[in-house]
Design a protein around this motif. Sequence first.
Motif, short mmCIF file in Angstrom:
data_model
loop_
_atom_site.label_atom_id
_atom_site.label_comp_id
_atom_site.label_asym_id
_atom_site.label_seq_id
_atom_site.Cartn_x
_atom_site.Cartn_y
_atom_site.Cartn_z
N THR A 1 31.52 17.74 42.43
CA THR A 1 30.83 17.04 41.34
C THR A 1 30.89 17.89 40.09
O THR A 1 30.53 19.09 40.12
CB THR A 1 29.36 16.79 41.73
OG1 THR A 1 29.33 16.03 42.95
CG2 THR A 1 28.62 16.02 40.64
N TYR A 2 31.33 17.27 38.97
CA TYR A 2 31.38 18.01 37.71
C TYR A 2 29.97 18.43 37.31
O TYR A 2 29.04 17.66 37.38
CB TYR A 2 32.02 17.18 36.59
CG TYR A 2 32.01 17.95 35.30
CD1 TYR A 2 32.86 19.03 35.12
CD2 TYR A 2 31.11 17.64 34.29
CE1 TYR A 2 32.82 19.78 33.96
CE2 TYR A 2 31.07 18.38 33.13
CZ TYR A 2 31.93 19.45 32.96
OH TYR A 2 31.88 20.20 31.82
N GLY A 3 29.84 19.67 36.88
CA GLY A 3 28.55 20.21 36.49
C GLY A 3 27.84 20.94 37.61
O GLY A 3 26.90 21.69 37.37
N THR A 4 28.32 20.72 38.84
CA THR A 4 27.74 21.39 40.01
C THR A 4 28.76 22.31 40.66
O THR A 4 28.44 23.43 41.04
CB THR A 4 27.27 20.35 41.04
OG1 THR A 4 26.31 19.49 40.43
CG2 THR A 4 26.64 21.01 42.25
N ASP B 1 33.67 11.59 27.56
CA ASP B 1 33.12 12.28 28.72
C ASP B 1 32.29 11.28 29.52
O ASP B 1 31.44 10.59 28.96
CB ASP B 1 32.25 13.45 28.30
CG ASP B 1 33.07 14.60 27.74
OD1 ASP B 1 34.18 14.83 28.26
OD2 ASP B 1 32.61 15.25 26.80
N TYR C 1 39.69 16.48 32.35
CA TYR C 1 39.19 17.28 33.48
C TYR C 1 40.36 17.55 34.42
O TYR C 1 41.37 16.85 34.40
CB TYR C 1 38.09 16.53 34.23
CG TYR C 1 36.91 16.20 33.37
CD1 TYR C 1 35.78 17.01 33.38
CD2 TYR C 1 36.93 15.09 32.53
CE1 TYR C 1 34.69 16.72 32.56
CE2 TYR C 1 35.84 14.80 31.71
CZ TYR C 1 34.74 15.61 31.74
OH TYR C 1 33.67 15.33 30.93
N ALA D 1 29.08 10.79 34.91
CA ALA D 1 29.27 11.52 36.16
C ALA D 1 30.75 11.48 36.55
O ALA D 1 31.44 10.51 36.28
CB ALA D 1 28.42 10.91 37.27
N ARG E 1 36.29 20.98 33.01
CA ARG E 1 36.48 20.20 31.78
C ARG E 1 37.30 21.05 30.82
O ARG E 1 36.89 22.14 30.45
CB ARG E 1 35.14 19.86 31.15
CG ARG E 1 35.25 19.07 29.85
CD ARG E 1 33.84 18.83 29.26
NE ARG E 1 33.87 18.03 28.07
CZ ARG E 1 33.91 18.52 26.83
NH1 ARG E 1 33.96 19.83 26.63
NH2 ARG E 1 33.92 17.71 25.80
#
Length: 107
Positions: free
Chosen positions: A54-57, A34, A69, A37, A63
């Motif tokens: 953006t991953y996580g946002t 992983d 991803y 960012a 994922r």
Amino acid sequence: MAERVLRDERIYPGDVARFSIPVMDPDDDTTAVDPVALVVKVLAPGETTATTYTYGTDAELVRSDTGEYYIDIELDDGGNWFVRMESTTPTDADEYFILVLPSVFPA
């Protein structure tokens, strides 16, 4: 870094392109990791500013497993589409181009 998964046909407005994004350890290039960012930028036809995910946002960037991803992009307009995927730690980037043919049917 990414694999474009589309059917082997012409692409028209309304089609969805799935971009799979495997992130590998740069030391052995076989172990999925992983990143710190992960960002995907999409430049649609006629636009001058890319849309950034953006991953996580952003929920669009998903994922599915360690180092795996994907993002589904609705190609809602005819023309040239550009996609850039960037990961940090490990650092990698890939760019893709998709030509979406205009529909002959009025919207």
